[in-house]
Scaffold this motif. Structure first.
Motif, PDB file in Angstrom:
ATOM      1  N   GLY A   1       0.849  -1.185   0.000  1.00  0.00           N
ATOM      2  CA  GLY A   1       0.000   0.000   0.000  1.00  0.00           C
ATOM      3  C   GLY A   1       0.878   1.225   0.000  1.00  0.00           C
ATOM      4  O   GLY A   1       1.905   1.257  -0.681  1.00  0.00           O
ATOM      5  N   ASN A   2       0.510   2.206   0.788  1.00  0.00           N
ATOM      6  CA  ASN A   2       1.377   3.387   0.877  1.00  0.00           C
ATOM      7  C   ASN A   2       2.568   3.095   1.798  1.00  0.00           C
ATOM      8  O   ASN A   2       2.642   2.045   2.438  1.00  0.00           O
ATOM      9  N   ARG A   3       3.512   4.008   1.840  1.00  0.00           N
ATOM     10  CA  ARG A   3       4.748   3.760   2.586  1.00  0.00           C
ATOM     11  C   ARG A   3       4.498   3.594   4.083  1.00  0.00           C
ATOM     12  O   ARG A   3       5.094   2.733   4.725  1.00  0.00           O
ATOM     13  N   ALA A   4       3.604   4.392   4.651  1.00  0.00           N
ATOM     14  CA  ALA A   4       3.308   4.275   6.084  1.00  0.00           C
ATOM     15  C   ALA A   4       2.711   2.905   6.406  1.00  0.00           C
ATOM     16  O   ALA A   4       3.110   2.244   7.375  1.00  0.00           O
ATOM     17  N   ALA A   5       1.758   2.460   5.595  1.00  0.00           N
ATOM     18  CA  ALA A   5       1.139   1.147   5.817  1.00  0.00           C
ATOM     19  C   ALA A   5       2.160   0.034   5.661  1.00  0.00           C
ATOM     20  O   ALA A   5       2.179  -0.920   6.453  1.00  0.00           O
ATOM     21  N   SER A   6       3.019   0.143   4.661  1.00  0.00           N
ATOM     22  CA  SER A   6       4.048  -0.878   4.448  1.00  0.00           C
ATOM     23  C   SER A   6       5.002  -0.936   5.625  1.00  0.00           C
ATOM     24  O   SER A   6       5.406  -2.021   6.065  1.00  0.00           O
ATOM     25  N   GLN A   7       5.364   0.215   6.171  1.00  0.00           N
ATOM     26  CA  GLN A   7       6.247   0.233   7.342  1.00  0.00           C
ATOM     27  C   GLN A   7       5.528  -0.339   8.562  1.00  0.00           C
ATOM     28  O   GLN A   7       6.139  -1.016   9.390  1.00  0.00           O
ATOM     29  N   ALA A   8       4.224  -0.112   8.681  1.00  0.00           N
ATOM     30  CA  ALA A   8       3.465  -0.722   9.777  1.00  0.00           C
ATOM     31  C   ALA A   8       3.494  -2.238   9.656  1.00  0.00           C
ATOM     32  O   ALA A   8       3.576  -2.948  10.672  1.00  0.00           O
TER      33      ALA A   8
ATOM     34  N   SER B   1       1.521  -6.842  17.577  1.00  0.00           N
ATOM     35  CA  SER B   1       1.598  -7.288  16.182  1.00  0.00           C
ATOM     36  C   SER B   1       0.211  -7.229  15.535  1.00  0.00           C
ATOM     37  O   SER B   1       0.077  -6.810  14.378  1.00  0.00           O
ATOM     38  N   ASP B   2      -0.823  -7.616  16.274  1.00  0.00           N
ATOM     39  CA  ASP B   2      -2.189  -7.504  15.758  1.00  0.00           C
ATOM     40  C   ASP B   2      -2.547  -6.043  15.488  1.00  0.00           C
ATOM     41  O   ASP B   2      -3.132  -5.710  14.449  1.00  0.00           O
ATOM     42  N   LEU B   3      -2.191  -5.184  16.419  1.00  0.00           N
ATOM     43  CA  LEU B   3      -2.498  -3.760  16.257  1.00  0.00           C
ATOM     44  C   LEU B   3      -1.766  -3.175  15.052  1.00  0.00           C
ATOM     45  O   LEU B   3      -2.338  -2.367  14.310  1.00  0.00           O
ATOM     46  N   MET B   4      -0.537  -3.583  14.823  1.00  0.00           N
ATOM     47  CA  MET B   4       0.201  -3.048  13.678  1.00  0.00           C
ATOM     48  C   MET B   4      -0.457  -3.465  12.369  1.00  0.00           C
ATOM     49  O   MET B   4      -0.465  -2.704  11.400  1.00  0.00           O
ATOM     50  N   PHE B   5      -1.042  -4.657  12.325  1.00  0.00           N
ATOM     51  CA  PHE B   5      -1.802  -5.082  11.144  1.00  0.00           C
ATOM     52  C   PHE B   5      -2.996  -4.153  10.933  1.00  0.00           C
ATOM     53  O   PHE B   5      -3.251  -3.668   9.816  1.00  0.00           O
ATOM     54  N   VAL B   6      -3.714  -3.898  12.008  1.00  0.00           N
ATOM     55  CA  VAL B   6      -4.889  -3.024  11.924  1.00  0.00           C
ATOM     56  C   VAL B   6      -4.464  -1.607  11.547  1.00  0.00           C
ATOM     57  O   VAL B   6      -5.091  -0.965  10.689  1.00  0.00           O
ATOM     58  N   LEU B   7      -3.392  -1.111  12.138  1.00  0.00           N
ATOM     59  CA  LEU B   7      -2.937   0.241  11.813  1.00  0.00           C
ATOM     60  C   LEU B   7      -2.449   0.341  10.373  1.00  0.00           C
ATOM     61  O   LEU B   7      -2.612   1.387   9.736  1.00  0.00           O
ATOM     62  N   ALA B   8      -1.875  -0.735   9.844  1.00  0.00           N
ATOM     63  CA  ALA B   8      -1.485  -0.729   8.426  1.00  0.00           C
ATOM     64  C   ALA B   8      -2.716  -0.506   7.562  1.00  0.00           C
ATOM     65  O   ALA B   8      -2.689   0.269   6.595  1.00  0.00           O
ATOM     66  N   ARG B   9      -3.801  -1.160   7.920  1.00  0.00           N
ATOM     67  CA  ARG B   9      -5.052  -0.977   7.170  1.00  0.00           C
ATOM     68  C   ARG B   9      -5.582   0.448   7.332  1.00  0.00           C
ATOM     69  O   ARG B   9      -6.038   1.060   6.364  1.00  0.00           O
ATOM     70  N   VAL B  10      -5.496   0.976   8.549  1.00  0.00           N
ATOM     71  CA  VAL B  10      -5.920   2.363   8.786  1.00  0.00           C
ATOM     72  C   VAL B  10      -5.067   3.310   7.949  1.00  0.00           C
ATOM     73  O   VAL B  10      -5.586   4.214   7.274  1.00  0.00           O
ATOM     74  N   LEU B  11      -3.754   3.098   7.964  1.00  0.00           N
ATOM     75  CA  LEU B  11      -2.847   3.988   7.235  1.00  0.00           C
ATOM     76  C   LEU B  11      -3.021   3.866   5.726  1.00  0.00           C
ATOM     77  O   LEU B  11      -2.823   4.844   4.999  1.00  0.00           O
ATOM     78  N   ASN B  12      -3.396   2.698   5.234  1.00  0.00           N
ATOM     79  CA  ASN B  12      -3.670   2.554   3.801  1.00  0.00           C
ATOM     80  C   ASN B  12      -4.880   3.384   3.393  1.00  0.00           C
ATOM     81  O   ASN B  12      -5.002   3.784   2.236  1.00  0.00           O
ATOM     82  N   ARG B  13      -5.780   3.646   4.322  1.00  0.00           N
ATOM     83  CA  ARG B  13      -6.972   4.419   4.008  1.00  0.00           C
ATOM     84  C   ARG B  13      -6.753   5.919   4.159  1.00  0.00           C
ATOM     85  O   ARG B  13      -7.617   6.709   3.792  1.00  0.00           O
ATOM     86  N   THR B  14      -5.611   6.300   4.692  1.00  0.00           N
ATOM     87  CA  THR B  14      -5.298   7.720   4.780  1.00  0.00           C
ATOM     88  C   THR B  14      -5.264   8.280   3.363  1.00  0.00           C
ATOM     89  O   THR B  14      -4.655   7.702   2.475  1.00  0.00           O
ATOM     90  N   HIS B  15      -5.938   9.369   3.140  1.00  0.00           N
ATOM     91  CA  HIS B  15      -6.029  10.019   1.823  1.00  0.00           C
ATOM     92  C   HIS B  15      -6.742   9.148   0.795  1.00  0.00           C
ATOM     93  O   HIS B  15      -6.425   9.197  -0.390  1.00  0.00           O
ATOM     94  N   GLY B  16      -7.669   8.306   1.244  1.00  0.00           N
ATOM     95  CA  GLY B  16      -8.528   7.574   0.319  1.00  0.00           C
ATOM     96  C   GLY B  16      -7.961   6.305  -0.277  1.00  0.00           C
ATOM     97  O   GLY B  16      -8.549   5.762  -1.206  1.00  0.00           O
ATOM     98  N   GLY B  17      -6.868   5.781   0.235  1.00  0.00           N
ATOM     99  CA  GLY B  17      -6.306   4.534  -0.283  1.00  0.00           C
ATOM    100  C   GLY B  17      -7.075   3.316   0.220  1.00  0.00           C
ATOM    101  O   GLY B  17      -8.129   3.439   0.837  1.00  0.00           O
ATOM    102  N   ASP B  18      -6.537   2.140  -0.066  1.00  0.00           N
ATOM    103  CA  ASP B  18      -7.174   0.895   0.357  1.00  0.00           C
ATOM    104  C   ASP B  18      -6.103  -0.172   0.526  1.00  0.00           C
ATOM    105  O   ASP B  18      -4.945   0.019   0.145  1.00  0.00           O
ATOM    106  N   ASP B  19      -6.498  -1.308   1.062  1.00  0.00           N
ATOM    107  CA  ASP B  19      -5.594  -2.445   1.197  1.00  0.00           C
ATOM    108  C   ASP B  19      -5.245  -2.988  -0.186  1.00  0.00           C
ATOM    109  O   ASP B  19      -5.966  -2.768  -1.157  1.00  0.00           O
TER     110      ASP B  19
END
Length: 189
Positions: A114-121, A156-174
């Motif tokens: 996804g985006n860089r933030a989600a990938s780093q998460a 680790s579970d939370l980082m998965f969820v936050l990756a999904r949240v961060l992918n949606r920042t600015h209208g992105g998706d998983d």
């Protein structure tokens, strides 16, 4: 608590040992030192994630997590000492419930992309799992409290969820996995 560092290059580790917070020396390849290193690496990866743009509430959460990971590292460096409190695990459970509630249900596996933030998460998620495995290995030979292992499991579970949240920042998706089997099954129906 042990002494604070006033000198970085002490040369005391030149013999392949390192000092713990209780002033004992252990080999640098001991399971305890390995677990400490995994937690330190995880904290560093979260620091890198914090360089990215993200919602303020996610940033605040990650900064809190960095402090808790430092507590966990401190606890590992002083055998028998408690720094990570059980309410830290409860705080992760609450964050998981809050952030997961705003996400659509998963219908398929997602790729760590996804985006860089989600990938780093996602990198943080995998390093958290590795740190958890290091704690499990350490716990097979030494008595450890449950909270540190539980904390890494929830994180680790939370980082998965936050990756999904961060992918949606600015209208992105998983980024969804394209399963060849599922594709064949859909075409065959």
């Amino acid at each position: 608590m042990g002494k604070r560092l006033t000198q970085i290059a002490t040369r005391t580790g030149d013999d392949g040992t390192t000092g713990l917070g209780d002033n004992t020396r252990v080999p640098k390849d001991s399971l305890r030192v390995h677990a400490m290193g995994e937690v330190d690496e995880l904290n560093s990866h979260i620091g890198l994630l914090l360089c990215e743009e993200m919602p303020p509430e996610v940033r605040t959460l990650l900064v809190t997590i960095q402090h808790e990971l430092f507590n966990l590292g401190g606890e590992l460096s002083i055998p028998g000492f408690e720094l990570l409190k059980s309410d830290a695990v409860a705080a992760l459970d609450e964050a998981l419930a809050t952030h997961n509630a705003e996400l659509p249900k998963l219908q398929e596996f997602i790729l760590p992309a996804g985006n860089r933030a989600a990938s780093q998460a996602h990198v943080c998620r995998t390093v958290a799992r590795r740190a958890e495995r290091a704690l499990v290995a350490l716990g097979q030979g030494e008595t450890l409290r449950e909270a540190p292992r539980q904390y890494l499991n929830r994180l680790s579970d939370l980082m998965f969820v936050l990756a999904r949240v961060l992918n949606r920042t600015h209208g992105g998706d998983d980024v969804y996995w394209k399963s060849e089997r599922l594709k064949r099954d859909a075409e065959g129906s």
